[in-house]
Design an enzyme around this catalytic site. Structure first.
Site, PDB file in Angstrom:
ATOM      1  N   HIS A   1     -40.731  -2.332  19.237  1.00 20.95           N
ATOM      2  CA  HIS A   1     -41.599  -1.152  19.263  1.00 20.95           C
ATOM      3  C   HIS A   1     -41.183  -0.251  20.423  1.00 20.95           C
ATOM      4  O   HIS A   1     -40.926  -0.766  21.514  1.00 20.95           O
ATOM      5  CB  HIS A   1     -43.054  -1.595  19.455  1.00 20.95           C
ATOM      6  CG  HIS A   1     -43.998  -0.433  19.604  1.00 20.95           C
ATOM      7  ND1 HIS A   1     -44.384   0.341  18.525  1.00 20.95           N
ATOM      8  CD2 HIS A   1     -44.594   0.107  20.693  1.00 20.95           C
ATOM      9  CE1 HIS A   1     -45.195   1.297  18.943  1.00 20.95           C
ATOM     10  NE2 HIS A   1     -45.330   1.177  20.260  1.00 20.95           N
TER      11      HIS A   1
ATOM     12  N   GLU B   1       0.852  -1.193   0.000  1.00 20.49           N
ATOM     13  CA  GLU B   1       0.000   0.000   0.000  1.00 20.49           C
ATOM     14  C   GLU B   1       0.886   1.240   0.000  1.00 20.49           C
ATOM     15  O   GLU B   1       1.625   1.469   0.949  1.00 20.49           O
ATOM     16  CB  GLU B   1      -0.917  -0.026   1.241  1.00 20.49           C
ATOM     17  CG  GLU B   1      -1.631   1.282   1.560  1.00 20.49           C
ATOM     18  CD  GLU B   1      -2.480   1.820   0.404  1.00 20.49           C
ATOM     19  OE1 GLU B   1      -3.374   1.101  -0.057  1.00 20.49           O
ATOM     20  OE2 GLU B   1      -2.232   2.967  -0.035  1.00 20.49           O
TER      21      GLU B   1
ATOM     22  N   CYS C   1     -11.827   5.108   1.734  1.00 17.55           N
ATOM     23  CA  CYS C   1     -12.928   5.026   2.705  1.00 17.55           C
ATOM     24  C   CYS C   1     -12.541   5.642   4.047  1.00 17.55           C
ATOM     25  O   CYS C   1     -13.201   6.551   4.546  1.00 17.55           O
ATOM     26  CB  CYS C   1     -13.329   3.562   2.893  1.00 17.55           C
ATOM     27  SG  CYS C   1     -14.345   3.273   4.339  1.00 17.55           S
TER      28      CYS C   1
END
Ligand code: NAI
Length: 454
Positions: free
Chosen positions: A440, A32, A40
């Site tokens: 809920h 890299e 990202c």
């Protein structure tokens, strides 16, 4: 030494694949040249979300009275926001770096070029070394596209126009920001700078924003941001950039928008050049490495994952593609199911989608039932968004009543969509889901409500 696997590129596709490969016992090297974490972590998803979170707090503070909370005069300290963004990025890059170390992945912090293959495997050269690997995974990502629009390259060189990279470190909020391209990057950055006080104009050549997003949803998003002060010039193709701003063509007529800064967000280009693909004959079409759904290229032993294949250009697709490539290398058959990959636009309200849209179903001649529900079917949504105009759209196959697409605009959409992606991936039917209990009160209950309208 000969590695089992050499990975070119340490972004989401590369670093995730390297960890998986190392855990499976493969001796793995990541090469890299710029930064671990890729676009990202360093100049894409994570930094923008950090900026947008500050903008969201600021917006809530400005409108707190709606909820009975008075903040006095709220202020957004842009320099602090950028500094915090840098801290967050550093923390995450540090995390990935140490994870790779722990996994036993070797990392070379240089640019690599593939130079050929022999009986032992593939050769990759860096300025200070030569490495050999039995298999090769190419994860070199993409870069912002700067098309040959008159004056644009000069404007980028002078700093007047920026890509997603430079704009993240802008020192001051420009009075007038003109955004070329109303896609994902354009909208997220327009959202931040609009909140931060810029007069933002988005110039988009299509007749709608947010590209392939469901049309009803993109028009709600546009309405929300128009109300917040963003100007949208639709059907307007930018033809040149000069020192005063951006010039466009709209219905055969020329127009211009004055700007103090310009963002160019007209898409991204896979990074396939200068990495030596030709030395081993990897097939590239229209600038992207050609792969199948197992992430194989045309060359045996060579795989590609992430933006470099030009397929979906999302970090989460890249993770999955990297994993799929490694699984197939290990002899475990695996494939990427592209249709069930969700996508999110982190505007406020958020937009999230998965699967077929009304438009794509029509194009494919699919026989579908479409149900649209207001997000106000959820008590929690109303409690938190009294004036919200969010919707949910479900696309269901008529013959089997299976979920083909789910599209949402409204907050927490980004966190809800993974469940919807599972529904699409597993081809779940309305009747299966009607038996599923949703917590809920939550916003995701709108999906359950919509299911009972079938
Ligand atoms: P995009 O492809 O999403 O949008 C580019 C827009 O520019 C299109 O709507 C196009 O019609 C317009 N355009 C092109 N040339 C033009 C011209 N001359 N004048 C006016 N409009 C013009 O590309 P964007 O926003 O640059 O993003 C690049 C990639 O990054 C995308 O593939 C996206 O998926 C990814 N991304 C994803 C994010 C997320 O998942 N939240 C966030 C940021 C980027």
């Amino acid at each position: 030494m000969i590695y089992d696997l050499i990975i070119l590129g340490g972004g989401p596709a590369g670093y995730n694949a390297s960890e998986r490969a190392a855990h499976a016992g493969m001796k793995t090297l990541v090469i890299e040249g710029e930064f671990i974490g890729g676009v990202c972590l360093n100049e894409g998803c994570i930094p923008t979300k950090t900026l947008l979170y500050s903008a969201k707090i600021y917006d809530y503070a400005k409108h707190g009275e709606q909820y009975g909370v008075k903040f006095g005069s709220a202020e957004l300290d842009h320099a602090f926001v950028v500094e915090r963004k840098n801290r967050v990025v550093k923390m995450l890059v540090g995390g990935v770096t140490s994870t790779l170390k722990k996994a036993g992945v070797d990392v070379v912090a240089e640019n690599g070029i593939i130079t050929g293959r022999d009986a032992e495997g593939f050769t990759v050269k860096t300025p200070s070394g030569v490495y050999k690997g039995k298999q090769l995974l190419i994860c070199t990502g993409s870069q912002a596209s700067v098309p040959p629009i008159t004056g644009l390259r000069e404007a980028v060189a002078s700093g007047f126009a920026m890509t997603n990279r430079e704009i993240l470190d802008l020192k001051q909020i420009p009075d007038r920001l003109t955004v070329i391209g109303g896609g994902v990057i354009g909208l997220e950055m327009a959202s931040y700078f609009n909140s931060a006080g810029s007069k933002v104009t988005v110039v988009e050549m299509l007749d709608h924003i947010a590209g392939p997003t469901d049309r009803a949803i993109s028009s709600i998003l546009q309405k929300n941001y128009t109300k917040n002060g963003i100007t949208f010039m639709l059907g307007a193709k930018v033809t040149s950039v000069d020192k005063d701003g951006v010039n466009y063509e709209l219905a055969g007529k020329q127009g211009s928008v004055a700007a103090d800064a310009v963002l160019v967000s007209v898409g991204r280009r896979p990074r396939t050049q200068d990495i030596g693909l030709e030395s081993i004959g990897v097939l590239v079409e229209r600038g992207s490495i050609v792969t199948n759904d197992q992430c194989k290229t045309n060359v045996s032993g060579v795989w590609a994952a992430g933006d470099v294949n030009g397929k979906s250009m999302l970090a989460h697709t890249a993770y999955r593609e990297g994993e799929v490539a490694v699984n197939n290398m290990l002899g475990k058959k695996d494939r990427v199911d592209y249709i069930s990959i969700p996508s999110v636009i982190y505007t406020n309200p958020e937009v999230a989608s998965v699967g077929e849209t009304e438009e794509s179903a029509k194009e494919k001649n699919l026989d579908v039932i479409i149900k649209t529900t207001t997000m106000k079917m959820s008590g929690r949504y109303i409690a938190e968004n009294e004036v919200g105009d969010g919707i949910l759209k479900l696309i269901v196959g008529r013959a089997h009543q299976n979920i083909l697409g789910v599209h949402l605009i409204g907050n927490y959409a980004s966190e809800i969509i993974y469940g919807a992606a599972m529904m699409v991936q597993k081809e779940m039917r309305v009747s299966d889901l009607q038996k599923q209990v949703f917590p809920h009160p939550t916003v995701c209950e709108v999906i359950r409500e919509a299911l009972f309208s079938f």
